[in-house]
Enzyme design. Structure first.
Site, PDB file in Angstrom:
ATOM      1  N   THR A 277      11.047  32.773  37.839  1.00 21.08           N
ATOM      2  CA  THR A 277      10.178  31.815  37.175  1.00 21.08           C
ATOM      3  C   THR A 277       8.754  32.353  37.117  1.00 21.08           C
ATOM      4  OG1 THR A 277      11.518  29.948  37.919  1.00 21.08           O
ATOM      5  CG2 THR A 277       9.236  29.464  37.325  1.00 21.08           C
TER       6      THR A 277
ATOM      7  N   SER B 286       5.152  33.641  34.489  1.00 21.37           N
ATOM      8  CA  SER B 286       4.770  34.316  33.254  1.00 21.37           C
ATOM      9  C   SER B 286       5.423  35.686  33.110  1.00 21.37           C
ATOM     10  CB  SER B 286       3.248  34.449  33.191  1.00 21.37           C
ATOM     11  OG  SER B 286       2.750  35.154  34.320  1.00 21.37           O
TER      12      SER B 286
ATOM     13  N   ASP C 243      12.434  38.845  39.291  1.00 24.32           N
ATOM     14  CA  ASP C 243      11.413  37.808  39.402  1.00 24.32           C
ATOM     15  C   ASP C 243      10.066  38.451  39.698  1.00 24.32           C
ATOM     16  OD1 ASP C 243      10.263  35.306  39.455  1.00 24.32           O
ATOM     17  OD2 ASP C 243      11.363  34.588  41.211  1.00 24.32           O
TER      18      ASP C 243
ATOM     19  N   ALA D  93       5.975  38.020  41.500  1.00 26.57           N
ATOM     20  CA  ALA D  93       5.412  37.674  42.807  1.00 26.57           C
ATOM     21  C   ALA D  93       3.935  37.350  42.628  1.00 26.57           C
ATOM     22  CB  ALA D  93       5.582  38.813  43.794  1.00 26.57           C
ATOM     23  N   ASP D  94       3.435  36.502  43.517  1.00 29.37           N
ATOM     24  CA  ASP D  94       2.002  36.200  43.526  1.00 29.37           C
ATOM     25  C   ASP D  94       1.240  37.227  44.352  1.00 29.37           C
ATOM     26  OD1 ASP D  94       2.119  33.696  41.984  1.00 29.37           O
ATOM     27  OD2 ASP D  94       3.301  32.999  43.678  1.00 29.37           O
TER      28      ASP D  94
ATOM     29  N   GLY E  66       5.882  31.335  44.623  1.00 29.30           N
ATOM     30  CA  GLY E  66       5.804  29.884  44.565  1.00 29.30           C
ATOM     31  C   GLY E  66       4.582  29.348  43.868  1.00 29.30           C
TER      32      GLY E  66
ATOM     33  N   GLU F 198      14.131  29.852  43.825  1.00 28.00           N
ATOM     34  CA  GLU F 198      14.006  31.307  43.774  1.00 28.00           C
ATOM     35  C   GLU F 198      14.601  31.940  45.029  1.00 28.00           C
ATOM     36  OE1 GLU F 198       9.913  31.588  41.080  1.00 28.00           O
ATOM     37  OE2 GLU F 198       9.798  31.649  43.268  1.00 28.00           O
TER      38      GLU F 198
ATOM     39  N   LYS G 105      -1.227  42.532  42.008  1.00 28.14           N
ATOM     40  CA  LYS G 105      -0.464  41.738  42.980  1.00 28.14           C
ATOM     41  C   LYS G 105      -0.119  42.524  44.247  1.00 28.14           C
ATOM     42  CE  LYS G 105      -0.535  38.453  39.983  1.00 28.14           C
ATOM     43  NZ  LYS G 105       0.653  37.951  39.284  1.00 28.14           N
TER      44      LYS G 105
END
Length: 223
Positions: free
Chosen positions: A32, A34, A85, A87-88, A99, A107, A125
Protein backbone atom coordinates in the site's frame (compact mmCIF):
# COMPACT_ATOMS: atom_id res chain seq x y z
CA UNK A 1 15.05 13.07 -10.91
CA UNK A 2 11.93 13.92 -8.94
CA UNK A 3 10.77 11.69 -6.10
CA UNK A 4 7.93 10.36 -8.25
CA UNK A 5 10.39 9.52 -11.03
CA UNK A 6 12.53 7.60 -8.53
CA UNK A 7 9.44 5.73 -7.31
CA UNK A 8 8.44 4.85 -10.87
CA UNK A 9 11.96 3.58 -11.57
CA UNK A 10 12.00 1.22 -8.57
CA UNK A 11 8.43 0.11 -9.30
CA UNK A 12 9.43 -0.85 -12.83
CA UNK A 13 12.53 -2.62 -11.48
CA UNK A 14 10.29 -4.57 -9.08
CA UNK A 15 7.97 -5.59 -11.91
CA UNK A 16 10.99 -6.79 -13.89
CA UNK A 17 12.21 -8.73 -10.82
CA UNK A 18 8.81 -10.39 -10.44
CA UNK A 19 8.72 -11.31 -14.12
CA UNK A 20 12.21 -12.87 -13.93
CA UNK A 21 11.82 -14.79 -10.69
CA UNK A 22 8.16 -15.63 -10.15
CA UNK A 23 6.50 -18.61 -11.87
CA UNK A 24 3.62 -17.99 -14.23
CA UNK A 25 0.24 -18.52 -12.61
CA UNK A 26 1.41 -17.23 -9.23
CA UNK A 27 -0.47 -14.87 -6.93
CA UNK A 28 1.52 -11.75 -6.08
CA UNK A 29 1.35 -9.90 -2.75
CA UNK A 30 0.98 -6.15 -3.19
CA UNK A 31 1.47 -3.42 -0.60
CA UNK A 32 0.00 0.00 0.00
CA UNK A 33 1.12 3.54 -0.67
CA UNK A 34 2.37 5.77 -3.46
CA UNK A 35 5.34 3.60 -4.47
CA UNK A 36 3.21 0.45 -4.34
CA UNK A 37 0.69 2.21 -6.59
CA UNK A 38 3.40 2.70 -9.22
CA UNK A 39 4.22 -1.01 -8.89
CA UNK A 40 0.56 -1.90 -9.47
CA UNK A 41 0.60 0.22 -12.62
CA UNK A 42 3.74 -1.60 -13.80
CA UNK A 43 2.29 -5.00 -12.86
CA UNK A 44 -0.72 -4.38 -15.09
CA UNK A 45 1.33 -5.23 -18.19
CA UNK A 46 2.06 -8.66 -16.68
CA UNK A 47 -1.49 -9.53 -15.63
CA UNK A 48 -1.90 -12.19 -18.32
CA UNK A 49 1.06 -14.10 -16.84
CA UNK A 50 -0.14 -14.22 -13.23
CA UNK A 51 -3.30 -15.52 -11.62
CA UNK A 52 -3.82 -12.35 -9.59
CA UNK A 53 -2.83 -10.62 -6.39
CA UNK A 54 -3.48 -10.33 -2.67
CA UNK A 55 -4.00 -6.73 -1.54
CA UNK A 56 -2.81 -5.30 1.77
CA UNK A 57 -5.53 -2.63 1.90
CA UNK A 58 -8.89 -1.66 0.45
CA UNK A 59 -7.20 1.10 -1.56
CA UNK A 60 -4.78 -1.38 -3.12
CA UNK A 61 -7.67 -3.76 -3.81
CA UNK A 62 -9.46 -1.04 -5.78
CA UNK A 63 -6.37 -0.04 -7.76
CA UNK A 64 -5.62 -3.65 -8.70
CA UNK A 65 -9.19 -4.17 -9.86
CA UNK A 66 -9.07 -0.95 -11.86
CA UNK A 67 -6.30 -2.56 -13.92
CA UNK A 68 -8.27 -5.78 -14.35
CA UNK A 69 -6.02 -7.73 -11.98
CA UNK A 70 -8.03 -10.36 -10.01
CA UNK A 71 -7.78 -9.91 -6.23
CA UNK A 72 -7.82 -12.91 -3.87
CA UNK A 73 -8.66 -13.16 -0.18
CA UNK A 74 -5.54 -14.23 1.70
CA UNK A 75 -7.52 -16.99 3.43
CA UNK A 76 -7.95 -18.63 0.03
CA UNK A 77 -4.23 -18.49 -0.80
CA UNK A 78 -1.58 -20.81 0.64
CA UNK A 79 1.43 -19.62 -1.33
CA UNK A 80 2.68 -16.12 -2.14
CA UNK A 81 6.12 -16.30 -3.76
CA UNK A 82 6.76 -12.55 -3.59
CA UNK A 83 5.36 -9.51 -1.78
CA UNK A 84 6.24 -6.01 -3.03
CA UNK A 85 5.74 -2.94 -0.86
CA UNK A 86 7.30 0.38 0.07
CA UNK A 87 8.63 1.66 3.39
CA UNK A 88 8.59 4.91 5.33
CA UNK A 89 12.10 4.18 6.63
CA UNK A 90 14.53 1.30 6.11
CA UNK A 91 17.95 0.63 7.62
CA UNK A 92 21.00 -1.28 6.40
CA UNK A 93 19.67 -4.49 7.95
CA UNK A 94 16.48 -4.12 5.85
CA UNK A 95 14.40 -3.51 8.97
CA UNK A 96 11.59 -1.08 8.20
CA UNK A 97 9.07 1.35 9.58
CA UNK A 98 5.81 1.02 7.67
CA UNK A 99 2.28 2.22 8.21
CA UNK A 100 2.32 5.82 7.05
CA UNK A 101 -0.74 4.89 5.00
CA UNK A 102 -2.31 3.06 7.94
CA UNK A 103 -2.25 -0.44 6.42
CA UNK A 104 0.50 -1.85 8.67
CA UNK A 105 -1.47 -4.79 10.08
CA UNK A 106 -2.60 -6.19 6.76
CA UNK A 107 0.83 -5.48 5.27
CA UNK A 108 2.45 -7.44 8.08
CA UNK A 109 0.07 -10.36 7.57
CA UNK A 110 0.72 -10.59 3.82
CA UNK A 111 4.47 -10.26 4.40
CA UNK A 112 4.32 -13.15 6.87
CA UNK A 113 2.89 -15.44 4.19
CA UNK A 114 5.23 -14.35 1.39
CA UNK A 115 8.42 -16.29 0.63
CA UNK A 116 10.27 -13.15 -0.53
CA UNK A 117 9.62 -9.56 0.59
CA UNK A 118 10.82 -6.93 -1.88
CA UNK A 119 10.93 -3.38 -0.51
CA UNK A 120 10.82 -0.57 -3.07
CA UNK A 121 11.59 3.03 -2.14
CA UNK A 122 13.57 6.10 -3.08
CA UNK A 123 16.95 6.86 -1.55
CA UNK A 124 15.57 9.27 1.06
CA UNK A 125 14.01 6.35 2.96
CA UNK A 126 17.35 4.64 3.72
CA UNK A 127 18.55 5.75 7.17
CA UNK A 128 21.26 4.84 9.66
CA UNK A 129 18.86 4.73 12.62
CA UNK A 130 15.08 4.55 12.32
CA UNK A 131 12.76 6.77 14.32
CA UNK A 132 12.73 10.15 12.63
CA UNK A 133 9.57 8.97 10.88
CA UNK A 134 6.93 8.50 13.61
CA UNK A 135 6.29 4.83 14.37
CA UNK A 136 2.65 3.88 13.69
CA UNK A 137 0.93 1.67 16.25
CA UNK A 138 -2.52 0.23 15.48
CA UNK A 139 -4.67 0.24 18.62
CA UNK A 140 -8.08 -1.09 19.67
CA UNK A 141 -10.10 2.13 20.27
CA UNK A 142 -10.94 1.48 23.94
CA UNK A 143 -7.24 0.94 24.69
CA UNK A 144 -6.00 4.20 23.15
CA UNK A 145 -5.21 6.03 26.39
CA UNK A 146 -3.69 2.98 28.10
CA UNK A 147 -1.44 2.21 25.14
CA UNK A 148 -0.40 5.84 24.88
CA UNK A 149 0.72 5.84 28.53
CA UNK A 150 2.75 2.68 27.99
CA UNK A 151 4.40 4.14 24.89
CA UNK A 152 5.44 7.20 26.89
CA UNK A 153 7.20 4.83 29.32
CA UNK A 154 9.22 3.56 26.35
CA UNK A 155 10.41 7.08 25.61
CA UNK A 156 8.00 7.95 22.82
CA UNK A 157 5.55 10.79 22.30
CA UNK A 158 2.37 9.15 20.93
CA UNK A 159 -0.12 11.22 19.00
CA UNK A 160 -3.44 9.94 17.71
CA UNK A 161 -3.74 10.21 13.94
CA UNK A 162 -6.60 12.67 13.65
CA UNK A 163 -9.72 11.57 11.82
CA UNK A 164 -8.20 8.26 10.72
CA UNK A 165 -9.63 4.76 11.11
CA UNK A 166 -7.85 1.69 9.72
CA UNK A 167 -9.47 -0.82 7.37
CA UNK A 168 -9.82 -2.98 10.50
CA UNK A 169 -11.81 -0.30 12.37
CA UNK A 170 -8.99 0.68 14.72
CA UNK A 171 -7.00 3.81 15.57
CA UNK A 172 -3.38 4.74 14.85
CA UNK A 173 -1.01 6.25 17.39
CA UNK A 174 2.03 7.79 15.70
CA UNK A 175 4.97 7.64 18.10
CA UNK A 176 7.46 10.50 17.80
CA UNK A 177 10.87 10.89 19.40
CA UNK A 178 12.19 7.35 19.14
CA UNK A 179 15.73 6.37 18.19
CA UNK A 180 15.37 2.74 17.20
CA UNK A 181 18.66 0.95 17.74
CA UNK A 182 17.17 -2.48 18.58
CA UNK A 183 14.19 -2.82 16.22
CA UNK A 184 13.39 -6.50 16.86
CA UNK A 185 13.28 -5.98 20.60
CA UNK A 186 11.17 -2.84 20.35
CA UNK A 187 8.76 -4.47 17.91
CA UNK A 188 8.17 -7.33 20.34
CA UNK A 189 7.94 -5.02 23.37
CA UNK A 190 5.28 -2.78 21.83
CA UNK A 191 3.27 -5.75 20.57
CA UNK A 192 3.08 -7.04 24.16
CA UNK A 193 1.13 -3.95 25.30
CA UNK A 194 -2.49 -4.96 25.84
CA UNK A 195 -4.69 -3.26 23.24
CA UNK A 196 -2.03 -3.05 20.54
CA UNK A 197 -2.95 -4.85 17.33
CA UNK A 198 0.55 -4.45 15.90
CA UNK A 199 3.14 -1.77 15.28
CA UNK A 200 4.86 -0.55 12.13
CA UNK A 201 8.26 -2.07 12.83
CA UNK A 202 9.06 -4.81 10.32
CA UNK A 203 12.14 -6.26 11.98
CA UNK A 204 11.10 -9.78 12.94
CA UNK A 205 10.08 -10.12 9.30
CA UNK A 206 12.36 -7.67 7.43
CA UNK A 207 12.71 -7.28 3.68
CA UNK A 208 14.74 -9.83 1.74
CA UNK A 209 15.58 -7.41 -1.06
CA UNK A 210 15.65 -3.61 -1.24
CA UNK A 211 15.32 -1.89 -4.60
CA UNK A 212 16.45 1.66 -3.92
CA UNK A 213 15.88 4.47 -6.38
CA UNK A 214 18.75 6.96 -6.62
CA UNK A 215 19.81 9.62 -9.10
CA UNK A 216 22.41 7.12 -10.40
CA UNK A 217 19.80 4.41 -10.96
CA UNK A 218 18.18 1.55 -9.03
CA UNK A 219 20.43 -0.16 -6.48
CA UNK A 220 19.75 -3.69 -5.17
CA UNK A 221 20.55 -4.55 -1.54
CA UNK A 222 19.94 -8.09 -0.28
CA UNK A 223 19.75 -9.43 3.27
Amino acid sequence: MTQDELKKAVAKAAANYVERTTPAGSIIGVGTGSTANFFIDALASLKVKYKGAVASSEATHKRLESHGIPVFDLNDVDNIPVYVDGADEIDAGLNMIKGGGGALTREKIVAAVAKTFVCICDGSKLVDTMGKFPLPVEVIPMARAHVARELVKLGGRPQERAGFVTDNGNLILDVHGLSITAPKELEAQINQITGVVTNGLFAMRPANLLLLGTAEGVTSIED
